[in-house]
Write an enzyme that holds these catalytic residues in place. Structure first.
Site: not given
Ligand code: AMP
Ligand code: ZN
Length: 114
Positions: A30-31, A87, A96, A100, A102
């Site tokens: 995760d970024i 989520n 997103v 996915h 976590h």
């Molecule tokens: P969610 O809030 O459950 O949809 O999680 C989305 C996750 O994607 C968050 O924890 C972000 O930090 C992560 N995220 C967003 N952009 C990127 C990226 N470019 N590379 C890796 N993780 C990302």
């Protein structure tokens, strides 16, 4: 799916710190990590959220969950413990819309989650 961030990462159009990939799944760091280990496991196929998983995705969902345990185990968190989170939609904080999982570990996790 055009415009989907995680589809673009899977396609290699956007860089990511990948930790695992196979024919059906990709996993990357995760970024914005919320724990010392914070990996996202995503299916190669675009599915927006848990609400959109059908019975045809049962093997895929199982593979995601088993991969989470394998990655956590590889990092030494099997016995110590780790957290897995899907989520789903706005109130749960999904940002997103490509399903996915976590995988978080390396610090104590509170309950109930925020
Ligand atoms: P969610 O809030 O459950 O949809 O999680 C989305 C996750 O994607 C968050 O924890 C972000 O930090 C992560 N995220 C967003 N952009 C990127 C990226 N470019 N590379 C890796 N993780 C990302
Ligand atoms: Zn996607």
């Amino acid at each position: 799916m055009a415009g989907c961030l995680f589809c673009r990462i899977i396609a290699g159009e956007i860089p990511a710190s990948k930790v695992y990939e196979d024919d059906t799944l990709v996993a990357f760091n995760d970024i914005n990590p919320q724990a010392p280990m914070h990996v996202l496991i995503v299916p190669r196929v675009h599915v927006a959220s848990l609400n959109d998983l059908g019975p045809e995705h049962d093997a895929l969902a199982g593979a995601m969950i088993r991969r989470a345990a394998a990655i956590a185990g590889d990092r030494g968190f099997a016995a110590r413990g780790f957290r897995t989170v899907f989520n789903c939609n706005a109130e749960a904080g999904q940002t997103v819309f490509h399903v996915h999982l976590h995988v978080l570990g390396g610090r104590p996790m509170g309950w109930p989650p925020g």
